[in-house]
Write a protein that holds these residues in place. Structure first.
Motif, PDB file in Angstrom:
ATOM      1  N   THR A  45     -31.881  -3.626  46.860  1.00 58.45           N
ATOM      2  CA  THR A  45     -30.520  -3.123  47.061  1.00 58.45           C
ATOM      3  C   THR A  45     -30.132  -2.192  45.911  1.00 58.45           C
ATOM      4  O   THR A  45     -30.708  -2.256  44.818  1.00 58.45           O
ATOM      5  CB  THR A  45     -29.504  -4.270  47.125  1.00 58.45           C
ATOM      6  OG1 THR A  45     -29.456  -4.919  45.846  1.00 58.45           O
ATOM      7  CG2 THR A  45     -29.851  -5.284  48.218  1.00 58.45           C
ATOM      8  N   CYS A  46     -29.153  -1.344  46.154  1.00 57.40           N
ATOM      9  CA  CYS A  46     -28.649  -0.454  45.109  1.00 57.40           C
ATOM     10  C   CYS A  46     -28.083  -1.257  43.941  1.00 57.40           C
ATOM     11  O   CYS A  46     -28.266  -0.896  42.779  1.00 57.40           O
ATOM     12  CB  CYS A  46     -27.583   0.477  45.673  1.00 57.40           C
ATOM     13  SG  CYS A  46     -28.239   1.707  46.812  1.00 57.40           S
ATOM     14  N   GLN A  47     -27.418  -2.361  44.251  1.00 56.25           N
ATOM     15  CA  GLN A  47     -26.843  -3.201  43.200  1.00 56.25           C
ATOM     16  C   GLN A  47     -27.946  -3.777  42.316  1.00 56.25           C
ATOM     17  O   GLN A  47     -27.839  -3.757  41.089  1.00 56.25           O
ATOM     18  CB  GLN A  47     -26.011  -4.322  43.811  1.00 56.25           C
ATOM     19  CG  GLN A  47     -25.374  -5.226  42.774  1.00 56.25           C
ATOM     20  CD  GLN A  47     -24.529  -6.327  43.396  1.00 56.25           C
ATOM     21  OE1 GLN A  47     -24.422  -6.437  44.595  1.00 56.25           O
ATOM     22  NE2 GLN A  47     -23.930  -7.139  42.553  1.00 56.25           N
ATOM     23  N   SER A  48     -29.027  -4.264  42.929  1.00 58.95           N
ATOM     24  CA  SER A  48     -30.139  -4.807  42.154  1.00 58.95           C
ATOM     25  C   SER A  48     -30.819  -3.723  41.320  1.00 58.95           C
ATOM     26  O   SER A  48     -31.196  -3.958  40.173  1.00 58.95           O
ATOM     27  CB  SER A  48     -31.175  -5.464  43.068  1.00 58.95           C
ATOM     28  OG  SER A  48     -30.638  -6.609  43.677  1.00 58.95           O
ATOM     29  N   ALA A  49     -30.956  -2.531  41.884  1.00 60.18           N
ATOM     30  CA  ALA A  49     -31.559  -1.420  41.142  1.00 60.18           C
ATOM     31  C   ALA A  49     -30.717  -1.073  39.917  1.00 60.18           C
ATOM     32  O   ALA A  49     -31.260  -0.826  38.833  1.00 60.18           O
ATOM     33  CB  ALA A  49     -31.726  -0.208  42.044  1.00 60.18           C
ATOM     34  N   GLY A  50     -29.419  -1.067  40.077  1.00 55.58           N
ATOM     35  CA  GLY A  50     -28.530  -0.792  38.945  1.00 55.58           C
ATOM     36  C   GLY A  50     -28.633  -1.852  37.871  1.00 55.58           C
ATOM     37  O   GLY A  50     -28.654  -1.542  36.672  1.00 55.58           O
TER      38      GLY A  50
ATOM     39  N   LEU B 191     -38.525   2.549  34.970  1.00 50.81           N
ATOM     40  CA  LEU B 191     -37.986   1.542  34.061  1.00 50.81           C
ATOM     41  C   LEU B 191     -38.790   1.539  32.769  1.00 50.81           C
ATOM     42  O   LEU B 191     -40.002   1.751  32.760  1.00 50.81           O
ATOM     43  CB  LEU B 191     -38.028   0.156  34.708  1.00 50.81           C
ATOM     44  CG  LEU B 191     -37.147  -0.029  35.931  1.00 50.81           C
ATOM     45  CD1 LEU B 191     -37.385  -1.393  36.560  1.00 50.81           C
ATOM     46  CD2 LEU B 191     -35.678   0.147  35.580  1.00 50.81           C
ATOM     47  N   ASP B 192     -38.127   1.291  31.674  1.00 47.79           N
ATOM     48  CA  ASP B 192     -38.741   1.269  30.350  1.00 47.79           C
ATOM     49  C   ASP B 192     -39.160  -0.170  30.036  1.00 47.79           C
ATOM     50  O   ASP B 192     -38.476  -0.882  29.297  1.00 47.79           O
ATOM     51  CB  ASP B 192     -37.738   1.806  29.323  1.00 47.79           C
ATOM     52  CG  ASP B 192     -38.360   2.044  27.975  1.00 47.79           C
ATOM     53  OD1 ASP B 192     -39.587   2.225  27.904  1.00 47.79           O
ATOM     54  OD2 ASP B 192     -37.613   2.054  26.982  1.00 47.79           O
TER      55      ASP B 192
ATOM     56  N   SER C 139     -30.772  -3.542  32.589  1.00 50.53           N
ATOM     57  CA  SER C 139     -31.515  -4.574  31.859  1.00 50.53           C
ATOM     58  C   SER C 139     -32.709  -4.023  31.092  1.00 50.53           C
ATOM     59  O   SER C 139     -32.984  -4.435  29.972  1.00 50.53           O
ATOM     60  CB  SER C 139     -32.019  -5.652  32.820  1.00 50.53           C
ATOM     61  OG  SER C 139     -30.950  -6.338  33.406  1.00 50.53           O
ATOM     62  N   TYR C 140     -33.436  -3.099  31.711  1.00 50.37           N
ATOM     63  CA  TYR C 140     -34.683  -2.612  31.124  1.00 50.37           C
ATOM     64  C   TYR C 140     -34.570  -1.232  30.501  1.00 50.37           C
ATOM     65  O   TYR C 140     -35.408  -0.843  29.697  1.00 50.37           O
ATOM     66  CB  TYR C 140     -35.795  -2.610  32.180  1.00 50.37           C
ATOM     67  CG  TYR C 140     -36.168  -4.000  32.609  1.00 50.37           C
ATOM     68  CD1 TYR C 140     -37.027  -4.773  31.850  1.00 50.37           C
ATOM     69  CD2 TYR C 140     -35.647  -4.555  33.771  1.00 50.37           C
ATOM     70  CE1 TYR C 140     -37.361  -6.063  32.235  1.00 50.37           C
ATOM     71  CE2 TYR C 140     -35.970  -5.834  34.165  1.00 50.37           C
ATOM     72  CZ  TYR C 140     -36.829  -6.587  33.395  1.00 50.37           C
ATOM     73  OH  TYR C 140     -37.153  -7.859  33.780  1.00 50.37           O
ATOM     74  N   GLY C 141     -33.587  -0.452  30.877  1.00 48.85           N
ATOM     75  CA  GLY C 141     -33.465   0.917  30.389  1.00 48.85           C
ATOM     76  C   GLY C 141     -34.333   1.852  31.212  1.00 48.85           C
ATOM     77  O   GLY C 141     -35.224   1.413  31.950  1.00 48.85           O
ATOM     78  N   LEU C 142     -34.059   3.151  31.121  1.00 55.92           N
ATOM     79  CA  LEU C 142     -34.793   4.134  31.905  1.00 55.92           C
ATOM     80  C   LEU C 142     -35.680   4.972  31.005  1.00 55.92           C
ATOM     81  O   LEU C 142     -35.305   5.345  29.901  1.00 55.92           O
ATOM     82  CB  LEU C 142     -33.825   5.029  32.677  1.00 55.92           C
ATOM     83  CG  LEU C 142     -32.939   4.296  33.682  1.00 55.92           C
ATOM     84  CD1 LEU C 142     -31.961   5.262  34.320  1.00 55.92           C
ATOM     85  CD2 LEU C 142     -33.769   3.602  34.733  1.00 55.92           C
ATOM     86  N   GLY C 143     -36.879   5.288  31.516  1.00 54.90           N
ATOM     87  CA  GLY C 143     -37.847   6.090  30.779  1.00 54.90           C
ATOM     88  C   GLY C 143     -38.016   7.452  31.410  1.00 54.90           C
ATOM     89  O   GLY C 143     -37.082   8.030  31.964  1.00 54.90           O
ATOM     90  N   LYS C 144     -39.248   7.954  31.390  1.00 55.86           N
ATOM     91  CA  LYS C 144     -39.539   9.303  31.885  1.00 55.86           C
ATOM     92  C   LYS C 144     -39.404   9.373  33.405  1.00 55.86           C
ATOM     93  O   LYS C 144     -39.409   8.357  34.093  1.00 55.86           O
ATOM     94  CB  LYS C 144     -40.941   9.728  31.464  1.00 55.86           C
ATOM     95  CG  LYS C 144     -42.044   8.906  32.096  1.00 55.86           C
ATOM     96  CD  LYS C 144     -43.411   9.385  31.657  1.00 55.86           C
ATOM     97  CE  LYS C 144     -44.460   8.575  32.405  1.00 55.86           C
ATOM     98  NZ  LYS C 144     -45.772   9.132  32.300  1.00 55.86           N
ATOM     99  N   LEU C 145     -39.301  10.607  33.921  1.00 52.68           N
ATOM    100  CA  LEU C 145     -39.186  10.826  35.369  1.00 52.68           C
ATOM    101  C   LEU C 145     -40.553  10.729  36.028  1.00 52.68           C
ATOM    102  O   LEU C 145     -41.573  11.099  35.440  1.00 52.68           O
ATOM    103  CB  LEU C 145     -38.601  12.214  35.651  1.00 52.68           C
ATOM    104  CG  LEU C 145     -37.179  12.462  35.168  1.00 52.68           C
ATOM    105  CD1 LEU C 145     -36.779  13.898  35.456  1.00 52.68           C
ATOM    106  CD2 LEU C 145     -36.209  11.499  35.796  1.00 52.68           C
ATOM    107  N   GLU C 146     -40.569  10.218  37.250  1.00 54.13           N
ATOM    108  CA  GLU C 146     -41.797  10.102  38.040  1.00 54.13           C
ATOM    109  C   GLU C 146     -41.489  10.508  39.477  1.00 54.13           C
ATOM    110  O   GLU C 146     -40.471  10.095  40.031  1.00 54.13           O
ATOM    111  CB  GLU C 146     -42.298   8.661  37.994  1.00 54.13           C
ATOM    112  CG  GLU C 146     -43.598   8.444  38.684  1.00 54.13           C
ATOM    113  CD  GLU C 146     -44.097   7.024  38.494  1.00 54.13           C
ATOM    114  OE1 GLU C 146     -43.853   6.186  39.389  1.00 54.13           O
ATOM    115  OE2 GLU C 146     -44.700   6.732  37.449  1.00 54.13           O
TER     116      GLU C 146
END
Length: 68
Positions: A7-12, A48-49, A17-24
């Motif tokens: 879900t979008c909520q879980s993705a957010g 995710l980072d 929680s983990y932070g975002l890294g490089k684009l893929e």
């Protein structure tokens, strides 16, 4: 390749929680419901980072995933 839904909520929550890294480059499928077959587009999505002490927590989380 297996297919999973989240879900979008879980993705957010995961992104926070983990932070975002490089684009893929990722294939995203958009449903047209009854108007026709799904449309697939490639989009650049930050991954995710998951490093260091986050790895074991991530492994514990994904053990509950089941393909659809």
């Amino acid at each position: 390749m297996e297919t999973f839904r989240i879900t979008c909520q879980s993705a957010g929550t995961l992104a926070n929680s983990y932070g975002l890294g490089k684009l893929e480059l990722s294939a995203i499928e958009y449903s047209q419901e009854e108007a026709g077959p799904p449309i697939s587009w490639n989009r650049s999505i930050p991954i995710l980072d998951i490093i260091g002490n986050k790895v074991q927590r991530w492994l514990n989380f994904v053990q509950g995933f089941r393909p659809i």
